[in-house]
Design a protein around this motif. Structure first.
Motif, PDB file in Angstrom:
ATOM      1  N   ASP A   1      45.054  43.936  51.063  1.00  0.00           N
ATOM      2  CA  ASP A   1      43.781  43.254  51.241  1.00  0.00           C
ATOM      3  C   ASP A   1      43.773  41.907  50.517  1.00  0.00           C
ATOM      4  OD1 ASP A   1      42.720  45.285  52.788  1.00  0.00           O
ATOM      5  OD2 ASP A   1      41.733  46.280  51.110  1.00  0.00           O
TER       6      ASP A   1
ATOM      7  N   LYS B   1      45.178  39.222  52.418  1.00  0.00           N
ATOM      8  CA  LYS B   1      44.287  38.832  53.524  1.00  0.00           C
ATOM      9  C   LYS B   1      42.982  38.235  53.000  1.00  0.00           C
ATOM     10  CE  LYS B   1      46.051  42.615  56.323  1.00  0.00           C
ATOM     11  NZ  LYS B   1      45.753  43.948  56.840  1.00  0.00           N
ATOM     12  N   GLN B   2      42.911  37.983  51.680  1.00  0.00           N
ATOM     13  CA  GLN B   2      41.716  37.437  51.021  1.00  0.00           C
ATOM     14  C   GLN B   2      40.509  38.385  51.118  1.00  0.00           C
ATOM     15  OE1 GLN B   2      41.757  34.558  49.172  1.00  0.00           O
ATOM     16  NE2 GLN B   2      43.936  34.696  49.546  1.00  0.00           N
ATOM     17  N   ASN B   3      40.766  39.698  51.301  1.00  0.00           N
ATOM     18  CA  ASN B   3      39.716  40.711  51.328  1.00  0.00           C
ATOM     19  C   ASN B   3      39.789  41.455  49.997  1.00  0.00           C
ATOM     20  OD1 ASN B   3      37.782  42.554  52.016  1.00  0.00           O
ATOM     21  ND2 ASN B   3      39.125  43.775  53.309  1.00  0.00           N
ATOM     22  N   ILE B   4      39.059  40.963  48.993  1.00  0.00           N
ATOM     23  CA  ILE B   4      39.220  41.496  47.632  1.00  0.00           C
ATOM     24  C   ILE B   4      37.898  42.048  47.087  1.00  0.00           C
ATOM     25  CG2 ILE B   4      41.180  40.021  47.083  1.00  0.00           C
ATOM     26  CD1 ILE B   4      39.245  38.172  45.634  1.00  0.00           C
TER      27      ILE B   4
END
Length: 83
Positions: free
Chosen positions: A60, A63-66
């Motif tokens: 994540d 994918k810059q999904n933090i």
């Protein structure tokens, strides 16, 4: 001792555990039958589940999904993660 009802799930049997049990969806439990008792163990399986979640977090991150620091601390505070 609290009672839990056994239910039919397809060709198997299952039980519904309360949220307070600490069991979450996707977690795998170890079990052992000892005479008239069935023991469920979450210690190591819970760590393995969380380890997989952390590894998924690296994907994540790429994918810059933090998670925010607060979200991370809340999810993993039982292992000493905190602000």
């Amino acid at each position: 001792m609290k009672k839990i009802k056994v239910r039919k799930v397809g060709n198997s049997l299952g039980v519904i555990l309360p949220k307070s049990s600490g069991v979450v969806e996707g977690m795998e439990l170890d079990y052992q039958k000892q005479s008239s008792k069935i023991e469920l163990t979450i210690n190591e399986t819970e760590r393995e589940y969380d380890r997989r979640e952390i590894e998924k977090g690296f994907d994540d991150f790429e994918k810059q999904n933090i998670l925010t620091e607060d979200e991370f601390a809340k999810k993993f505070q039982k292992y000493g993660w905190h602000k």
